[in-house]
Design a protein around this motif. Sequence first.
Motif, PDB file in Angstrom:
ATOM      1  N   LYS A  58       0.855  -1.174   0.000  1.00  0.00           N
ATOM      2  CA  LYS A  58       0.000   0.000   0.000  1.00  0.00           C
ATOM      3  C   LYS A  58       0.898   1.234   0.000  1.00  0.00           C
ATOM      4  O   LYS A  58       1.953   1.247   0.653  1.00  0.00           O
ATOM      5  CB  LYS A  58      -0.903   0.015   1.234  1.00  0.00           C
ATOM      6  CG  LYS A  58      -1.934  -1.094   1.265  1.00  0.00           C
ATOM      7  CD  LYS A  58      -2.651  -1.148   2.600  1.00  0.00           C
ATOM      8  CE  LYS A  58      -3.475   0.093   2.877  1.00  0.00           C
ATOM      9  NZ  LYS A  58      -4.247  -0.032   4.147  1.00  0.00           N
ATOM     10  N   THR A  59       0.524   2.249  -0.750  1.00  0.00           N
ATOM     11  CA  THR A  59       1.357   3.443  -0.848  1.00  0.00           C
ATOM     12  C   THR A  59       0.635   4.647  -0.249  1.00  0.00           C
ATOM     13  O   THR A  59      -0.591   4.667  -0.136  1.00  0.00           O
ATOM     14  CB  THR A  59       1.723   3.757  -2.308  1.00  0.00           C
ATOM     15  OG1 THR A  59       0.530   4.017  -3.057  1.00  0.00           O
ATOM     16  CG2 THR A  59       2.478   2.605  -2.941  1.00  0.00           C
ATOM     17  N   GLU A  60       1.424   5.626   0.128  1.00  0.00           N
ATOM     18  CA  GLU A  60       0.888   6.871   0.674  1.00  0.00           C
ATOM     19  C   GLU A  60       1.701   8.022   0.104  1.00  0.00           C
ATOM     20  O   GLU A  60       2.910   7.898  -0.128  1.00  0.00           O
ATOM     21  CB  GLU A  60       0.977   6.857   2.204  1.00  0.00           C
ATOM     22  CG  GLU A  60       0.258   8.010   2.868  1.00  0.00           C
ATOM     23  CD  GLU A  60       0.240   7.881   4.386  1.00  0.00           C
ATOM     24  OE1 GLU A  60      -0.314   8.771   5.053  1.00  0.00           O
ATOM     25  OE2 GLU A  60       0.780   6.883   4.912  1.00  0.00           O
ATOM     26  N   ALA A 151      -0.543  15.039  17.340  1.00  0.00           N
ATOM     27  CA  ALA A 151      -0.185  13.772  16.705  1.00  0.00           C
ATOM     28  C   ALA A 151       0.441  12.865  17.758  1.00  0.00           C
ATOM     29  O   ALA A 151       0.976  13.335  18.761  1.00  0.00           O
ATOM     30  CB  ALA A 151       0.791  14.020  15.565  1.00  0.00           C
ATOM     31  N   LEU A 152       0.387  11.564  17.528  1.00  0.00           N
ATOM     32  CA  LEU A 152       0.905  10.597  18.488  1.00  0.00           C
ATOM     33  C   LEU A 152       2.154   9.927  17.928  1.00  0.00           C
ATOM     34  O   LEU A 152       2.138   9.373  16.825  1.00  0.00           O
ATOM     35  CB  LEU A 152      -0.160   9.543  18.807  1.00  0.00           C
ATOM     36  CG  LEU A 152      -1.475  10.076  19.385  1.00  0.00           C
ATOM     37  CD1 LEU A 152      -2.448   8.928  19.650  1.00  0.00           C
ATOM     38  CD2 LEU A 152      -1.231  10.883  20.651  1.00  0.00           C
ATOM     39  N   LEU A 153       3.235  10.003  18.690  1.00  0.00           N
ATOM     40  CA  LEU A 153       4.512   9.445  18.257  1.00  0.00           C
ATOM     41  C   LEU A 153       4.387   7.935  18.084  1.00  0.00           C
ATOM     42  O   LEU A 153       3.780   7.248  18.915  1.00  0.00           O
ATOM     43  CB  LEU A 153       5.596   9.770  19.276  1.00  0.00           C
ATOM     44  CG  LEU A 153       7.044   9.626  18.794  1.00  0.00           C
ATOM     45  CD1 LEU A 153       7.350  10.633  17.696  1.00  0.00           C
ATOM     46  CD2 LEU A 153       8.008   9.825  19.966  1.00  0.00           C
ATOM     47  N   SER A 154       4.978   7.413  16.995  1.00  0.00           N
ATOM     48  CA  SER A 154       4.820   5.989  16.687  1.00  0.00           C
ATOM     49  C   SER A 154       6.016   5.467  15.920  1.00  0.00           C
ATOM     50  O   SER A 154       6.826   6.234  15.392  1.00  0.00           O
ATOM     51  CB  SER A 154       3.550   5.762  15.849  1.00  0.00           C
ATOM     52  OG  SER A 154       3.663   6.418  14.601  1.00  0.00           O
ATOM     53  N   GLU A 155       6.110   4.140  15.859  1.00  0.00           N
ATOM     54  CA  GLU A 155       7.108   3.477  15.017  1.00  0.00           C
ATOM     55  C   GLU A 155       6.550   3.368  13.596  1.00  0.00           C
ATOM     56  O   GLU A 155       5.356   3.163  13.404  1.00  0.00           O
ATOM     57  CB  GLU A 155       7.427   2.096  15.571  1.00  0.00           C
ATOM     58  CG  GLU A 155       7.982   2.116  16.986  1.00  0.00           C
ATOM     59  CD  GLU A 155       8.173   0.724  17.554  1.00  0.00           C
ATOM     60  OE1 GLU A 155       7.891  -0.257  16.825  1.00  0.00           O
ATOM     61  OE2 GLU A 155       8.578   0.610  18.721  1.00  0.00           O
ATOM     62  N   ASN A 156       7.428   3.502  12.595  1.00  0.00           N
ATOM     63  CA  ASN A 156       6.997   3.448  11.196  1.00  0.00           C
ATOM     64  C   ASN A 156       7.845   2.463  10.409  1.00  0.00           C
ATOM     65  O   ASN A 156       8.994   2.190  10.776  1.00  0.00           O
ATOM     66  CB  ASN A 156       7.106   4.832  10.547  1.00  0.00           C
ATOM     67  CG  ASN A 156       6.039   5.790  11.037  1.00  0.00           C
ATOM     68  OD1 ASN A 156       5.068   6.039  10.350  1.00  0.00           O
ATOM     69  ND2 ASN A 156       6.220   6.342  12.229  1.00  0.00           N
ATOM     70  N   ILE A 157       7.288   1.964   9.336  1.00  0.00           N
ATOM     71  CA  ILE A 157       8.033   1.132   8.380  1.00  0.00           C
ATOM     72  C   ILE A 157       7.758   1.673   6.985  1.00  0.00           C
ATOM     73  O   ILE A 157       6.608   1.739   6.552  1.00  0.00           O
ATOM     74  CB  ILE A 157       7.598  -0.342   8.448  1.00  0.00           C
ATOM     75  CG1 ILE A 157       7.822  -0.921   9.850  1.00  0.00           C
ATOM     76  CG2 ILE A 157       8.389  -1.172   7.422  1.00  0.00           C
ATOM     77  CD1 ILE A 157       7.325  -2.344  10.005  1.00  0.00           C
ATOM     78  N   PHE A 158       8.810   2.095   6.291  1.00  0.00           N
ATOM     79  CA  PHE A 158       8.677   2.606   4.930  1.00  0.00           C
ATOM     80  C   PHE A 158       9.536   1.768   3.984  1.00  0.00           C
ATOM     81  O   PHE A 158      10.652   1.365   4.333  1.00  0.00           O
ATOM     82  CB  PHE A 158       9.106   4.073   4.848  1.00  0.00           C
ATOM     83  CG  PHE A 158       8.241   5.004   5.642  1.00  0.00           C
ATOM     84  CD1 PHE A 158       6.861   4.843   5.660  1.00  0.00           C
ATOM     85  CD2 PHE A 158       8.795   6.041   6.366  1.00  0.00           C
ATOM     86  CE1 PHE A 158       6.053   5.700   6.382  1.00  0.00           C
ATOM     87  CE2 PHE A 158       8.001   6.909   7.099  1.00  0.00           C
ATOM     88  CZ  PHE A 158       6.619   6.733   7.109  1.00  0.00           C
ATOM     89  N   ILE A 174      14.182  -1.112   3.193  1.00  0.00           N
ATOM     90  CA  ILE A 174      13.268  -0.871   4.305  1.00  0.00           C
ATOM     91  C   ILE A 174      13.928   0.058   5.321  1.00  0.00           C
ATOM     92  O   ILE A 174      15.086  -0.134   5.697  1.00  0.00           O
ATOM     93  CB  ILE A 174      12.870  -2.186   4.995  1.00  0.00           C
ATOM     94  CG1 ILE A 174      12.293  -3.180   3.976  1.00  0.00           C
ATOM     95  CG2 ILE A 174      11.845  -1.927   6.099  1.00  0.00           C
ATOM     96  CD1 ILE A 174      12.002  -4.547   4.554  1.00  0.00           C
ATOM     97  N   SER A 175      13.186   1.068   5.769  1.00  0.00           N
ATOM     98  CA  SER A 175      13.673   1.946   6.831  1.00  0.00           C
ATOM     99  C   SER A 175      12.633   1.978   7.951  1.00  0.00           C
ATOM    100  O   SER A 175      11.442   1.757   7.718  1.00  0.00           O
ATOM    101  CB  SER A 175      13.937   3.360   6.311  1.00  0.00           C
ATOM    102  OG  SER A 175      12.736   3.969   5.876  1.00  0.00           O
TER     103      SER A 175
END
Length: 437
Positions: A58-60, A151-158, A174-175
């Motif tokens: 899925k892209t954003e 906004a709520l701080l979170s872990e991300n995967i791009f 992957i980052s």
Amino acid sequence: MLKLLVIILAFISHEHEAIAQYGPPYSSVVIPVTKHTDVAKPVYSVEIMTSFVNMQFKTENFLIDIDAPFIWHDCIVYWDMYPGKCPDDKFCHYPISCEDQTCTWVRTDYSYRNPLCSPETNRSNLPGYGVDCTCPLNVVNPVTGTCGGPALLSENIFNVHKSNGRNVFNWTYISYPIGACAPSSSYASFPANVTGVMAFSTSLYALPEHFYQPLKKSLSLCLPSTSSSRGVMFFGTGPYYLLPHSNVDLMSYLSYTPLLKQPDSFGYFIHVKSIVIKTRYIKIPSNTITKLSTIDSYTTLRTDIYNGVVQRFSKVTRRFKPAEPVAPFGYCFSTSNNNDRRHVGFKVPDIDFVLIGRKKWTVSTSNSIKQVTKDVACLAFVDGGETSEPAIVIGTFMFEDNFVVFDIENSTFGFSSSLLHKHTSCSNFNFTLTHLP
């Protein structure tokens, strides 16, 4: 001993050749860039893969912001993200607790704060697993300059595609950056289908900080001039190629100037020593700082500098009949009787931004003249006011179809001037997926 030394040197040489031979076949990652004109001012986004669902990514789309302190976008946070928990139309991420040291670091380190933003307070709405509070952050909408969130701080995967500068490989890099999930009101003024801000600044929480070896910390950007075709962004080392010149490395077009640091900013700055129009120098104070921006549409000049540029430019374009100014521009002219068109805009003198070391960033007519109506064109510089700081802000219109490099490792800025004069453009990168060798 001599024979032994020769054997050792030969072995080392062989090892270096082997490493070079079997090194990674990619030298950068590549991301498509889109121009958006369906909002108050043109902005640009990158398309990034954010999750893998039903055997596909899925892209954003994220706004490109080279000044933002951290990444934020449309997502929600869940601690217990078991399969099926996340709605199909949402991006879900693990939250970072207010008790986590990362929360303190991000709140402490990100420097610009909008005075309209309310103080950040912790919220206890994610109990379980030791996480008894979230980490709210204020976000600033780069389009409107208003405060959004929290906004709520979170872990991300791009995920982004690997590249050798010529091809896009079907394997991804992957980052795992820290980011924030923001409410929809934070990006209500964004273009259609753009739901976040991607930070490409020098901040520790911007995306460049989360690309590792073999990628060099160097961001290359080529903005398209139309919304109908894609530009390109690279991160890593060259070479880089655009069609139809498949064997011409874009790096060969570059001149370089130092990047400067400014307190309380994660953005990129350079020193413009003077502006030259047809051999005449426009005086610029020695302490003038120039900011590079991917949010401001047009290059903004403090009033004293702006007046000097307009006065000189109007003299060398006297053959054009002046026209009523069209906001935000202050100097416009009629083109209704102009037969002096060329492949690259009107035939008006180039404008040279003279940088440290006498390097010149030549602004050709395609980046200095904006056709605002059928019969009226304007000098694409804006009067920023008598006290504007920084005194010069170079906007995106001046970047279009120019290849620029933010070399973070070496603190240098590379610029090509218009690629149209090289018979190519930023829309000429081949995004066709190929197999990784």
